[in-house]
Design an enzyme around this catalytic site. Sequence first.
Site, short mmCIF file in Angstrom:
data_model
loop_
_atom_site.label_atom_id
_atom_site.label_comp_id
_atom_site.label_asym_id
_atom_site.label_seq_id
_atom_site.Cartn_x
_atom_site.Cartn_y
_atom_site.Cartn_z
N GLU A 69 -34.50 -12.13 48.28
CA GLU A 69 -35.18 -13.09 47.61
C GLU A 69 -35.25 -14.32 48.75
O GLU A 69 -35.99 -15.00 49.02
CB GLU A 69 -34.92 -13.58 46.46
N HIS B 61 -34.50 -10.75 32.41
CA HIS B 61 -36.03 -10.59 32.72
C HIS B 61 -36.43 -11.47 31.50
O HIS B 61 -37.55 -11.01 30.98
CB HIS B 61 -36.38 -9.16 32.50
#
Length: 398
Positions: A125, A195
């Site tokens: 990322e 998540h």
Amino acid sequence: MAATRLFLRASPVKSSLTGLTGGVRSSLGLTLLKRSPDCTAKPKAQRRHAAHFSYHPDPAPAQHGPTQKMNLFQSVTSALDNTLAGDPTAVIFGEDVAFGGVFRCTVGLRDKYGKDRVFNTPLCEQGIVGFGIGAAAAGATAIAEIQFADYIYPAFDQIVNEAAKYRYRSGNMYDCGKLTIRSPWGCVGHGSIYHSQSPEAFFAHCPGIKIVVPRGPVQAKGLLLSCIADQNPCIFFEPKILYRAAVEQVPTEAYQIPLSQAEVLQEGSDLTLVAWGTQVHVLREVAAMALEKLGVSCELIDLQTILPWDTETVCKYADVFGQSVVKTGRLLISHEAPVTGGFAAEISSTVQEECFLNLEAPISRVCGYDTPFPHIFEPFYIPDKWKCFEAVKRMINY
């Protein structure tokens, strides 16, 4: 690859490889889609993963031309398609975006526009955002995808110390304002700790970036196109539980919805409700319950842009909708993120400073608990309509 990382980060969740030409598909991502509120499943599983809200679509906007039935991920795809078609410098990159991504938001775009404009990145990322900063600084319209908002933290330094400050530290000689970072966000019914997170407050403390969260397909496309066109780096969080559950008539052509402008969805006189993303639909039900059971008229505001947020509409803006908190004298703010340090605290502080003499009751925050996001206990964690309704009753009886 992302599926491999999902296996490592979310064990014992399994991931599957589906061939080199089809790319890597995360079985978790597919499960998240399959268990969206509008899907078919066994009765027991359907009850376990039932949505904590009812989605009511907005009317089709007539001012932007022909419309087509789309869910939220399709409206995102449409916005990206419009951008790639109209801007030859636009590029889309991230983990698994070439085959469409785990939520299918970029499906078909590589085939249509080529592998040089829609391409996969390594599982890094920090590298994704760093590459986006460089591409934007060089003049490209850079659209990065972080596969889940929960995994944006490795890129925190690049976003906060580089992207947000690039223009300022160069005296406006350089900037990366053409960078937009998309990411699935929020709870989904069974996402657990890795998540389900809502990290908008972490970035709201950082001047130089804009943060946007849509509530449905029409807003998703218009706000995303505004982020892409904006000359400041933007983070665009997409409520993943709405990817398939939210369906509306969405204009097929490009259009924009202004950033930093909250939208009053329902007028009211007794209490102001403020939320963004999925929680807007929870508070819409709360407003209906309050009117039916208590005779309380609620004004519902979708903040839409977290930073810079629209203080005028929430606090005191006088227009056809009235003056909101100045008018109602009561404010309830709700979000999924933990209550301590959540963005509701910033709104509460500002309203208290601006509207103190108009308040009839203490401002109420109904948010997630100060714990990691749970799995089987998610129904108890989320700020559902019953928690919000109890807060409404306390405020009215204060």
